[in-house]
Design a protein around this motif. Structure first.
Motif, PDB file in Angstrom:
ATOM      1  N   GLU A  17       0.826  -1.202   0.000  1.00 46.52           N
ATOM      2  CA  GLU A  17       0.000   0.000   0.000  1.00 46.52           C
ATOM      3  C   GLU A  17       0.866   1.259   0.000  1.00 46.52           C
ATOM      4  N   ALA A  18       0.208   2.382  -0.238  1.00 45.31           N
ATOM      5  CA  ALA A  18       0.912   3.645  -0.488  1.00 45.31           C
ATOM      6  C   ALA A  18       1.935   3.990   0.587  1.00 45.31           C
ATOM      7  N   GLU A  19       1.617   3.684   1.842  1.00 48.75           N
ATOM      8  CA  GLU A  19       2.538   4.052   2.921  1.00 48.75           C
ATOM      9  C   GLU A  19       3.849   3.269   2.863  1.00 48.75           C
ATOM     10  N   ASP A  20       3.860   2.159   2.137  1.00 50.68           N
ATOM     11  CA  ASP A  20       5.076   1.360   1.989  1.00 50.68           C
ATOM     12  C   ASP A  20       5.855   1.694   0.722  1.00 50.68           C
ATOM     13  N   PHE A  21       5.348   2.630  -0.073  1.00 48.14           N
ATOM     14  CA  PHE A  21       6.013   2.957  -1.330  1.00 48.14           C
ATOM     15  C   PHE A  21       7.359   3.630  -1.073  1.00 48.14           C
ATOM     16  N   ILE A  22       8.306   3.359  -1.951  1.00 47.63           N
ATOM     17  CA  ILE A  22       9.593   4.052  -1.928  1.00 47.63           C
ATOM     18  C   ILE A  22       9.385   5.463  -2.453  1.00 47.63           C
ATOM     19  N   LYS A  23       9.900   6.432  -1.738  1.00 49.91           N
ATOM     20  CA  LYS A  23       9.755   7.839  -2.135  1.00 49.91           C
ATOM     21  C   LYS A  23      11.109   8.415  -2.558  1.00 49.91           C
ATOM     22  N   ASP A  28      18.507   5.153   1.724  1.00 47.77           N
ATOM     23  CA  ASP A  28      19.186   4.195   0.850  1.00 47.77           C
ATOM     24  C   ASP A  28      18.548   4.131  -0.539  1.00 47.77           C
ATOM     25  N   LEU A  29      18.052   5.264  -1.027  1.00 51.13           N
ATOM     26  CA  LEU A  29      17.395   5.282  -2.333  1.00 51.13           C
ATOM     27  C   LEU A  29      18.316   4.768  -3.432  1.00 51.13           C
ATOM     28  N   ASP A  30      19.553   5.223  -3.443  1.00 52.60           N
ATOM     29  CA  ASP A  30      20.480   4.803  -4.500  1.00 52.60           C
ATOM     30  C   ASP A  30      20.707   3.299  -4.483  1.00 52.60           C
ATOM     31  N   LEU A  31      20.789   2.714  -3.296  1.00 49.68           N
ATOM     32  CA  LEU A  31      20.982   1.275  -3.204  1.00 49.68           C
ATOM     33  C   LEU A  31      19.771   0.516  -3.736  1.00 49.68           C
ATOM     34  N   LYS A  32      18.596   1.057  -3.483  1.00 52.88           N
ATOM     35  CA  LYS A  32      17.380   0.417  -3.985  1.00 52.88           C
ATOM     36  C   LYS A  32      17.307   0.508  -5.504  1.00 52.88           C
ATOM     37  N   ILE A  33      17.715   1.626  -6.053  1.00 54.01           N
ATOM     38  CA  ILE A  33      17.727   1.783  -7.511  1.00 54.01           C
ATOM     39  C   ILE A  33      18.717   0.802  -8.133  1.00 54.01           C
ATOM     40  N   GLN A  34      19.833   0.574  -7.447  1.00 55.20           N
ATOM     41  CA  GLN A  34      20.858  -0.327  -7.978  1.00 55.20           C
ATOM     42  C   GLN A  34      20.416  -1.785  -8.009  1.00 55.20           C
ATOM     43  N   GLU A  51       5.014   9.961  -9.383  1.00 58.19           N
ATOM     44  CA  GLU A  51       4.161   8.886  -8.858  1.00 58.19           C
ATOM     45  C   GLU A  51       4.411   7.593  -9.633  1.00 58.19           C
ATOM     46  N   ALA A  52       4.414   7.683 -10.959  1.00 57.90           N
ATOM     47  CA  ALA A  52       4.655   6.495 -11.792  1.00 57.90           C
ATOM     48  C   ALA A  52       6.076   5.980 -11.595  1.00 57.90           C
ATOM     49  N   LYS A  53       7.013   6.890 -11.471  1.00 64.90           N
ATOM     50  CA  LYS A  53       8.425   6.529 -11.340  1.00 64.90           C
ATOM     51  C   LYS A  53       8.674   5.710 -10.078  1.00 64.90           C
ATOM     52  N   TYR A  54       8.150   6.175  -8.950  1.00 65.27           N
ATOM     53  CA  TYR A  54       8.439   5.496  -7.692  1.00 65.27           C
ATOM     54  C   TYR A  54       7.502   4.314  -7.442  1.00 65.27           C
ATOM     55  N   THR A  55       6.365   4.276  -8.124  1.00 66.69           N
ATOM     56  CA  THR A  55       5.552   3.057  -8.119  1.00 66.69           C
ATOM     57  C   THR A  55       6.303   1.945  -8.831  1.00 66.69           C
ATOM     58  N   PHE A  56       6.902   2.277  -9.970  1.00 67.09           N
ATOM     59  CA  PHE A  56       7.700   1.307 -10.725  1.00 67.09           C
ATOM     60  C   PHE A  56       8.863   0.786  -9.877  1.00 67.09           C
ATOM     61  N   LEU A  57       9.602   1.687  -9.234  1.00 70.86           N
ATOM     62  CA  LEU A  57      10.732   1.287  -8.405  1.00 70.86           C
ATOM     63  C   LEU A  57      10.275   0.398  -7.251  1.00 70.86           C
ATOM     64  N   THR A  58       9.206   0.794  -6.586  1.00 78.76           N
ATOM     65  CA  THR A  58       8.691   0.015  -5.465  1.00 78.76           C
ATOM     66  C   THR A  58       8.332  -1.395  -5.892  1.00 78.76           C
ATOM     67  N   ALA A  59       7.614  -1.498  -7.011  1.00 83.17           N
ATOM     68  CA  ALA A  59       7.183  -2.813  -7.494  1.00 83.17           C
ATOM     69  C   ALA A  59       8.370  -3.704  -7.802  1.00 83.17           C
ATOM     70  N   ARG A  60       9.367  -3.169  -8.508  1.00 71.70           N
ATOM     71  CA  ARG A  60      10.520  -3.987  -8.893  1.00 71.70           C
ATOM     72  C   ARG A  60      11.412  -4.334  -7.692  1.00 71.70           C
ATOM     73  N   PHE A  61      11.547  -3.376  -6.772  1.00 67.91           N
ATOM     74  CA  PHE A  61      12.382  -3.618  -5.590  1.00 67.91           C
ATOM     75  C   PHE A  61      11.793  -4.733  -4.730  1.00 67.91           C
ATOM     76  N   TYR A  62      10.498  -4.619  -4.414  1.00 67.01           N
ATOM     77  CA  TYR A  62       9.875  -5.636  -3.576  1.00 67.01           C
ATOM     78  C   TYR A  62       9.741  -6.961  -4.314  1.00 67.01           C
ATOM     79  N   LEU A  63       9.536  -6.926  -5.627  1.00 70.19           N
ATOM     80  CA  LEU A  63       9.473  -8.166  -6.388  1.00 70.19           C
ATOM     81  C   LEU A  63      10.743  -8.981  -6.195  1.00 70.19           C
ATOM     82  N   ARG A  64      11.883  -8.327  -6.295  1.00 65.34           N
ATOM     83  CA  ARG A  64      13.141  -9.043  -6.140  1.00 65.34           C
ATOM     84  C   ARG A  64      13.311  -9.588  -4.719  1.00 65.34           C
TER      85      ARG A  64
END
Length: 228
Positions: A17-23, A28-34, A51-64
């Motif tokens: 949910e939104a409160e867990d999204f990466i902002k 450690d934003l750079d580490l998450k992007i890496q 909004e789209a950018k960090y939704t994408f990052l959140t989805a891919r980060f947690y997926l891994r």
């Protein structure tokens, strides 16, 4: 993040949910992007909308993160648990070439991300039920006459909700089979929210089961999994 189980515990859906999204100011934003692949990093950087950018990052980060846990359990002797290699099939469906018994799918809409994992091909779709959509145009171009009749037979008070019920059912099936929108006519779904039989027609060689659910207030979702 919360975890839901489906189909006798053979499939899991993680709800972010939104409160867990990466902002943008996340620790450690750079580490998450890496953690993203090179292709994913390029896509992340192309987004203009935050909004789209960090939704994408959140989805891919947690997926891994989720896939690494599944791999560790399913393939305990694997040497590459921390190197999840996601491939894309010719039809555009992502898969794990190194771990053929683990299947996954992602869906996201405003403020919510779903990640589905199973031991058979799976598809999930979620929609915000207050989302504005040109329903009649979408029905005309993507749904059959039988499906349109099912939608228009719903009472006015539930049509908004019923539309997204039908849409998520269709999307979940197509994502599970990996066929995509070009094969929409292979299937006809009911727009009746409480339908005992949500699939009106199946003209494909695939067998599947499907389940509607409410992942969070204001949303509706469907998950489908292929069966033997």
């Amino acid at each position: 993040m919360k975890l839901l189980s489906f189909f006798d515990n053979t499939a899991k859906v993680y709800v972010i949910e939104a409160e867990d999204f990466i902002k943008a100011d996340s620790k450690d934003l750079d580490l998450k992007i890496q953690t993203l692949s090179e292709v994913e990093q390029e896509k992340f950087n192309r987004y203009k909308n935050d909004e789209a950018k960090y939704t994408f990052l959140t989805a891919r980060f947690y997926l891994r993160e989720i896939l690494e846990k599944w791999i560790a359990t399913t393939y305990p002797n694997s040497l590459n648990i921390n190197k999840v290699r996601i491939e894309i099939s010719s039809s555009g469906k992502p898969y794990l070439a190194d771990y053929p018994t683990i299947f996954f799918n992602i869906s996201h809409t405003k403020g919510l991300i779903l990640i589905a994992i199973a031991n058979s091909s799976i598809g999930v779709d979620v929609e915000h039920i207050e989302r504005n959509a040109d329903k009649e145009s979408i029905l005309k171009h993507f749904f059959s006459e039988n499906e349109q009749k099912s939608y228009f037979s719903q009472t006015e008070s539930i049509k908004q909700y019923a539309f997204f019920i039908g849409w998520t059912r269709k999307e979940a099936i197509l994502k599970a089979t990996g066929e995509g929108l070009t094969k929409m006519s292979n299937y006809e779904v009911s727009f009746e929210p409480k339908a005992d039989i949500p699939i009106i027609k199946n003209c494909s060689n695939y067998n599947f089961i499907i389940k509607d659910f409410v992942p969070s207030d204001g949303y509706t979702a469907s998950v489908a999994i292929l069966t033997k």
